[in-house]
Enzyme design. Structure first.
Site, PDB file in Angstrom:
ATOM      1  N   ASP A   1       0.845  -1.273  -0.126  1.00  0.00           N
ATOM      2  CA  ASP A   1       0.096  -0.071   0.060  1.00  0.00           C
ATOM      3  C   ASP A   1       0.897   1.372   0.117  1.00  0.00           C
ATOM      4  O   ASP A   1       1.609   1.585   1.125  1.00  0.00           O
ATOM      5  CB  ASP A   1      -0.763  -0.093   1.383  1.00  0.00           C
ATOM      6  CG  ASP A   1      -1.870   0.931   1.187  1.00  0.00           C
ATOM      7  OD1 ASP A   1      -2.102   1.846   0.197  1.00  0.00           O
ATOM      8  OD2 ASP A   1      -2.519   1.426   2.144  1.00  0.00           O
TER       9      ASP A   1
ATOM     10  N   ASP B   1      -1.837   4.860  -6.016  1.00  0.00           N
ATOM     11  CA  ASP B   1      -2.195   4.245  -4.863  1.00  0.00           C
ATOM     12  C   ASP B   1      -2.143   2.706  -5.338  1.00  0.00           C
ATOM     13  O   ASP B   1      -2.976   2.278  -5.637  1.00  0.00           O
ATOM     14  CB  ASP B   1      -3.399   4.563  -4.374  1.00  0.00           C
ATOM     15  CG  ASP B   1      -3.854   4.018  -2.881  1.00  0.00           C
ATOM     16  OD1 ASP B   1      -2.834   3.362  -2.283  1.00  0.00           O
ATOM     17  OD2 ASP B   1      -4.822   4.157  -2.397  1.00  0.00           O
TER      18      ASP B   1
END
Length: 425
Positions: free
Chosen positions: A78, A276
């Site tokens: 992440d 992301d």
């Protein structure tokens, strides 16, 4: 909360008797390692094989070996968050289904006045109610969260040149987890790869192990690589754009992007954009999403495709005369998208999103749009580039040069070349 803190402290006191010797050995090794020696090691990268796919799994993760003795854990990669955490038996109040036994916390509890704890709570009014420990709570855009305390433990990994490194790094011992709306898979935790000081990359860099550069190459067929360091690519072949200083929490281009459809401007400019890897799909704000769906529907008018309203894989799907087997069969009906970012007064760099980087084939054999309305899930005006749109490209976040870069790459081949150089237990 006070009872939980007392139980956690008792557990750590007991474990310190068991792990004290190994911690002391590691401390002596670190003291005898000079800065110049550690700096010379930073010319090599650390590479991890990536597993998973955008669809149907809906996630990519890596295996990280943590603890003494080292144990494997599957972590979601992440780049949209900083903290790395594991579901932790402290004991656990609320833990989710996980592929491995819960992490047993180390004896190295991080106090509230530690610089990493302060960095983690930089923009909050965190109080040191329990000075001996650093409490944390992280929340994600899909509603998921983790509550716990920070500890330090040994991470085992290898350079591409084969040398093993075992740094002690901070991570979260998460003893209370709430699943997010998009969390449909078992996980041991999250690998925080953001720009903050508590991220794994920042910690490795501050200890002299790698340069402050992170990158990934995700294959549309599944899998890929994640790497720390800058010696896996030729910088001159990379398209670069400057990172935002104002929006420093995420990997965001300094200048807002202009949305193009079929090589032509849509009139939408200054789009605040974030890269992301924690999101499988790409999210546009309502205005951009509506523009894209309108243009696609207009373009598909008269084509042998019609909306598949009974397919709920994603909000918008189309069916053909017969089920599609792959994107190659249908991408001819769709035009490419792109985001154009200014890199100077007159120069621009283009992040291309071809049809195969925004479409999936559902289990029903329909083609579905992998771009979703981010405003509807609370992303407000943010435009988020997810895994689907970063496939088959090497994406690089150079924190030293404050730049984000991308280049076409055969992620399958790259993964196979590097697999033999990655140490796994």
């Amino acid at each position: 909360m006070e009872k939980m803190n007392v139980r956690f402290m008792i557990l750590l006191m007991l474990m310190s008797l068991v792990l004290g010797f190994s911690s002391a050995v590691d401390f002596r090794w670190r003291k005898t390692t000079g800065f110049s020696d550690r700096f010379t090691r930073a010319v090599s990268s650390v590479v991890f094989p990536v597993h998973g796919n955008v669809y149907p799994l809906g996630y990519y993760n890596v295996t990280i070996n943590i603890g003494q003795p080292p144990r494997p854990y599957y972590l979601d990669l992440d780049t949209g968050s900083d903290l790395t955490w594991l579901q932790c038996d402290a004991p656990c109040v609320r833990c989710l289904e996980a592929p491995h036994p819960l992490y047993q916390p180390s004896s190295d509890l991080i106090p509230c006045n530690d610089p990493l704890c302060k960095a983690l709570h930089l923009n909050s009014n965190q109080r040191c109610e329990t000075p001996e420990q650093c409490d944390y709570e992280v929340e994600y855009a899909d509603g998921g969260s983790s509550l716990g305390v920070l500890v330090r433990d040994v991470f085992s990994m290898n350079y591409t040149k084969g040398l093993r490194l075992t740094p002690r790094l901070a991570l979260g011992c998460g003893y209370d987890q709430i699943p997010g709306a998009s969390s449909h898979h078992p996980l041991d935790g999250v690998l925080g790869l953001g720009r903050g000081k508590v991220s794994i990359l920042s910690q490795l860099h501050s200890q002299g192990y790698v340069k402050n550069v992170i990158g990934h190459c995700l294959s549309s067929l599944g899998g890929g690589i994640l790497f720390f360091g800058d010696d896996l690519y030729d910088s001159s072949r990379v398209s670069w754009t400057t990172m935002s200083r104002e929006y420093s929490k995420h990997y965001s281009p300094a200048m807002g992007g202009e949305l193009l459809f079929g090589g032509r401007t849509t009139g939408l400019k200054n789009l605040l954009t974030v890269f992301d890897s924690g999101s499988s799909y790409t999210y546009f704000n309502s205005k951009a999403y509506q523009a894209v769906t309108y243009l696609l529907k207009r373009e598909l008018s008269g084509k042998p495709l019609k909306e598949a309203r009974d397919d709920h894989t994603l909000p918008l799907c189309w069916q053909g005369r017969r089920p599609f087997m792959n994107i190659e069969e249908v991408k001819k009906y769709f035009k490419p998208l792109a985001l154009s970012f200014k890199t100077g007064w007159r120069s621009k760099t283009l992040f291309e999103i071809p049809p195969e980087a925004y479409l999936i084939i559902s289990m029903k054999g329909n083609v579905c749009l992998g771009i979703l309305n981010g405003t509807e899930i609370g992303l407000q005006n943010l435009n988020l580039i997810g895994d689907i749109s970063m496939q088959n490209q090497m994406i690089i976040y150079d924190n030293e040069k404050q730049s984000i870069g991308w280049m076409p790459a055969d992620c399958d081949e790259l993964a196979s070349l590097k697999a033999s150089q990655v140490y796994e237990y």
